[in-house]
Design a protein around this motif. Structure first.
Motif, short mmCIF file in Angstrom:
data_model
loop_
_atom_site.label_atom_id
_atom_site.label_comp_id
_atom_site.label_asym_id
_atom_site.label_seq_id
_atom_site.Cartn_x
_atom_site.Cartn_y
_atom_site.Cartn_z
N LEU A 22 -48.13 -53.95 -23.09
CA LEU A 22 -49.58 -53.76 -23.13
C LEU A 22 -50.16 -53.70 -21.72
O LEU A 22 -51.03 -52.86 -21.43
CB LEU A 22 -50.22 -54.90 -23.93
N LEU A 23 -49.67 -54.57 -20.85
CA LEU A 23 -50.14 -54.56 -19.46
C LEU A 23 -49.78 -53.25 -18.78
O LEU A 23 -50.61 -52.66 -18.06
CB LEU A 23 -49.54 -55.74 -18.71
N CYS A 24 -48.57 -52.76 -19.00
CA CYS A 24 -48.16 -51.49 -18.38
C CYS A 24 -49.00 -50.33 -18.92
O CYS A 24 -49.37 -49.42 -18.16
CB CYS A 24 -46.68 -51.23 -18.66
N MET A 25 -49.31 -50.35 -20.21
CA MET A 25 -50.14 -49.29 -20.78
C MET A 25 -51.54 -49.30 -20.19
O MET A 25 -52.12 -48.24 -19.91
CB MET A 25 -50.20 -49.44 -22.30
N LEU A 26 -52.09 -50.50 -19.99
CA LEU A 26 -53.42 -50.58 -19.38
C LEU A 26 -53.39 -50.03 -17.95
O LEU A 26 -54.32 -49.33 -17.54
CB LEU A 26 -53.90 -52.04 -19.38
N LEU A 27 -52.33 -50.36 -17.21
CA LEU A 27 -52.22 -49.82 -15.86
C LEU A 27 -52.10 -48.30 -15.87
O LEU A 27 -52.72 -47.61 -15.05
CB LEU A 27 -51.01 -50.44 -15.15
N LEU A 28 -51.30 -47.78 -16.80
CA LEU A 28 -51.12 -46.33 -16.86
C LEU A 28 -52.40 -45.61 -17.28
O LEU A 28 -52.71 -44.53 -16.76
CB LEU A 28 -49.99 -46.00 -17.84
N VAL A 88 -55.65 -46.81 -17.14
CA VAL A 88 -56.88 -47.12 -16.39
C VAL A 88 -56.66 -47.01 -14.89
O VAL A 88 -57.37 -46.24 -14.20
CB VAL A 88 -57.39 -48.54 -16.76
N LEU A 89 -55.70 -47.75 -14.36
CA LEU A 89 -55.59 -47.85 -12.91
C LEU A 89 -54.96 -46.61 -12.28
O LEU A 89 -55.47 -46.12 -11.26
CB LEU A 89 -54.77 -49.10 -12.55
N LEU A 90 -53.88 -46.10 -12.85
CA LEU A 90 -53.20 -44.98 -12.22
C LEU A 90 -54.06 -43.73 -12.12
O LEU A 90 -54.04 -43.04 -11.08
CB LEU A 90 -51.89 -44.68 -12.98
N PRO A 91 -54.83 -43.33 -13.16
CA PRO A 91 -55.71 -42.17 -12.97
C PRO A 91 -56.74 -42.37 -11.86
O PRO A 91 -57.02 -41.43 -11.10
CB PRO A 91 -56.38 -42.01 -14.33
N MET A 92 -57.29 -43.57 -11.74
CA MET A 92 -58.26 -43.83 -10.68
C MET A 92 -57.60 -43.73 -9.31
O MET A 92 -58.15 -43.14 -8.37
CB MET A 92 -58.89 -45.21 -10.88
#
Length: 368
Positions: A69-75, A77-81
């Protein structure tokens, strides 16, 4: 004495063989090392779930679900930004060179009395601009290079998929593996070796778990603060400063330097953004020194910043990415061993004070 001497040579030969195997197998060791690292970090969480009457397998599944779940959130939300900010930085690079050539470098020339042609940025700017015009999509270039060799792409994907598999089985059987390894220790040296292993565990655990949490917290603080100041590249600079915090004070130096350059390029000499950057990094350093490091890391590491830098560079030079993963744990183990060698040296006859010579006997005065 002969048996002990032979045992020492046997241990030395085993260490040499182990180093040679790591060197030869370094291209395929990365997924296994990442899996071991993740299993080591996740074992305390699974142990806590076991103490709450949850089976080991279900505890591993719960930890895996949280990590996924944490990795999915990073992928999502954070990576596109971060990708957008990287593209923005790539597009602003020619303007940055213009700012250096027109504003910053002439000021430096005037202050230090340098020659007019001291800075040669025309060729760099023209080359970068030509490259920018010919590569509209950086991601497409990266993908084309990655897919140039189908075998390399398949190998990379296989290694990526191998990491969770290795981590799952190691995490499920972690306690069993540790018990079997302890059962192989020499009976007469078991307590001494376990004492050393406990110290190594404290150092490695404090660094990996504590320092990673400190890095994450600082990345969040720096990113939010710099974005509130209004810096376009605030998220990218904050994440970079957080990652650089693996070495104490390195994140502060890298982050504040990049932030000041970004402020000067975006706002000029406006003092308020500069004061905002100073406030953000001051708050970050205060939180790290007074709250984060004492609470999450403590004083158990003892790794000097120079030793951390040398270990990472030496591991990468010798064994590539696998060496980078092994560098800090190996450095922590070496530090613990050197600490005990130092204590033994202080107790040895080599370090002891020389024995005091007995006073010379007093001869009676001669009779005339």
């Amino acid at each position: 004495m002969t048996i002990t001497h032979n045992n020492r040579w046997l241990w030395l030969a085993a260490l040499v063989l182990l180093g040679w195997l790591v060197y030869r197998l370094s291209p395929i060791l990365s997924p296994f090392l990442v899996g071991i690292l993740l299993a080591y970090l996740g074992d305390p969480l699974v142990d806590r779930l076991e103490r709450r009457n949850l089976s080991r397998t279900w505890g591993v599944i719960v930890v895996f679900a949280l990590f996924t779940l944490l990795c999915m959130l990073l992928l999502l939300v954070l990576l596109p930004m971060l990708g957008k900010q990287l593209m923005h930085l790539y597009a602003l690079a020619p303007q940055g060179l213009d700012w250096l050539q027109v504003t910053a470098l002439p000021w430096v020339q005037a202050q230090f009395g340098l020659e007019d042609d001291f800075w040669r940025l025309d060729q760099l700017k023209s080359a970068f601009t030509a490259n920018l015009g010919s590569t509209k999509d950086v991601l497409a270039v990266v993908i084309s290079q990655a897919t140039a060799s189908s075998l390399a792409l398949v190998t990379w994907l296989a290694n990526l998929l191998l990491v969770p598999v290795v981590c799952f089985y190691l995490l499920r059987d972690w306690d069993l593996i540790m018990a079997k390894l302890r059962g192989l220790l020499p009976r007469r040296r078991e307590e001494t070796i376990m004492l050393l292993m406990r110290e190594c565990h404290e150092v490695i655990g404090a660094f990996l778990r504590g320092q990673l949490l400190v890095m994450l917290a600082l990345a969040v603080v720096y990113s939010i603060g710099l974005m509130l100041v209004g810096i376009d590249l605030g998220l990218l600079i904050g994440v970079l400063a957080g990652l650089a915090s693996i070495v104490p004070y390195m994140g502060f130096v890298v982050g504040i330097g990049a932030a000041i350059v970004a402020v000067l390029f975006q706002f000029g000499l406006d003092p308020y953004p500069l004061l905002g950057v100073a406030a953000v990094f001051t708050v970050g350093q205060m939180l790290e020194g007074m709250l984060l490091t004492p609470l999450l890391v403590g004083d158990r590491i003892g790794l000097h910043p120079v030793a951390v830098i040398f270990a990472i560079l030496a591991g990468g030079q010798l064994f590539g990415f696998a060496g980078v993963l092994l560098a800090l744990p190996v450095a922590a183990v070496i530090m613990v061993l050197l600490r005990h060698v130092h204590d033994l040296y202080k107790l040895s006859d080599l370090y002891a004070e020389p024995a005091a010579e007995p006073p010379a006997p007093i001869e009676p005065p001669s009779q005339p």
